[in-house]
Motif scaffolding. Structure first.
Motif, short mmCIF file in Angstrom:
data_model
loop_
_atom_site.label_atom_id
_atom_site.label_comp_id
_atom_site.label_asym_id
_atom_site.label_seq_id
_atom_site.Cartn_x
_atom_site.Cartn_y
_atom_site.Cartn_z
N THR A 94 6.19 -10.66 2.61
CA THR A 94 6.03 -9.28 3.07
C THR A 94 7.29 -8.89 3.83
O THR A 94 7.78 -9.64 4.67
CB THR A 94 4.80 -9.12 3.98
OG1 THR A 94 4.79 -10.14 4.98
CG2 THR A 94 3.52 -9.19 3.17
N MET A 100 5.34 -5.73 -0.31
CA MET A 100 5.00 -7.11 -0.61
C MET A 100 5.66 -7.44 -1.93
O MET A 100 5.61 -6.64 -2.87
CB MET A 100 3.48 -7.30 -0.71
CG MET A 100 3.04 -8.76 -0.91
SD MET A 100 3.13 -9.36 -2.62
CE MET A 100 1.84 -8.40 -3.41
N PHE A 118 2.60 -3.76 4.85
CA PHE A 118 1.89 -5.03 4.83
C PHE A 118 2.37 -5.97 5.94
O PHE A 118 3.49 -5.86 6.43
CB PHE A 118 2.08 -5.71 3.47
CG PHE A 118 1.57 -4.89 2.32
CD1 PHE A 118 0.22 -4.62 2.20
CD2 PHE A 118 2.43 -4.39 1.36
CE1 PHE A 118 -0.26 -3.86 1.14
CE2 PHE A 118 1.96 -3.63 0.30
CZ PHE A 118 0.61 -3.37 0.19
#
Length: 230
Positions: A94, A100, A118
């Protein structure tokens, strides 16, 4: 399950025998040859032959026996977490407030990506999917083949400082800023259990093939708790 990898200040990585506490390997890592950077959370791949970690914005793979650096690749942006598939072929990272990504472990080439805010990651025992915490969407389950979103579920906690798959692969365990651990169904996202452990942010880890779950927290008075998940 007989080795522990520890990231220490000044770029030191230490591999320890968990039964004897003997140091088996000590690795010194410096991405630019002069400034030693702390190595953040480390993980062995499923074969136990490779150790992966990240330092600043570099992802590094070492031979777990010799300590030899196998590969190191730089990722644009600050990294927040890293997980590796059991076969050691793919790495999920991430990038803070950005995305991601799934990367080829040997070359660092990007295989797929998913934009979003994320944070923490957890790899499914099969390696075909992962769970990732999103500040805007809660818990997201995505394919490691193409980054396709398989499910999205809101959660009770506003922030999960850590998450893990239960050993059965059917449940996801969330740590929380409040201190409780939440057990969610991986098919419906329904909360099926709450374990009240600590009154501060909880970090949760689950070992594949084990029915035991380890929870830790930070700060004075924090505890390490081993739960039975049966």
């Amino acid at each position: 399950g007989d080795r522990l990898a520890i990231g220490l200040p000044m770029g030191t990585v230490r591999i320890v025998d968990v039964n004897t506490s003997e140091t088996l390997q000590e690795i010194q890592y410096s991405p630019d040859g002069s400034v030693f950077t702390p190595v953040k959370p480390l993980t062995f791949d499923g074969t136990g032959q490779h150790l992966l970690g990240y330092s600043s914005s570099h992802v590094v793979t070492w031979d777990a026996e010799s300590g030899e650096e196998i590969s190191a690749w730089k990722e644009a942006g600050a990294l927040d977490d890293l997980e590796v598939t059991p076969d050691g072929n793919r790495v999920a990272v991430t990038v803070v407030s950005t995305s991601m990504k799934i990367m080829d472990a040997s070359t660092g080439s990007e295989l797929c990506s998913m934009p979003g805010d994320f944070s923490r990651l957890a790899m499914h025992p099969s390696g075909d999917r992962l769970a990732v915490w999103s500040f805007s969407d809660g818990l997201v389950v995505a394919s490691t083949e193409d980054c396709r979103v398989l499910a999205t579920w809101p959660t009770e906690t506003k922030f999960a400082p850590e998450l893990a798959w239960a050993s059965d692969g059917e449940h996801v365990i969330l740590g929380s800023f409040e201190g409780a651990l939440y057990l969610l169904s991986s098919t419906s996202g329904e909360k099926v259990g709450t374990w009240n452990g600590q009154g501060k942010a909880s970090f949760v880890y689950a070992a594949t093939g084990s029915s035991r779950v380890l929870s830790t927290a930070m700060g004075d008075g924090s505890k390490a708790i081993v739960w039975s998940a049966e």
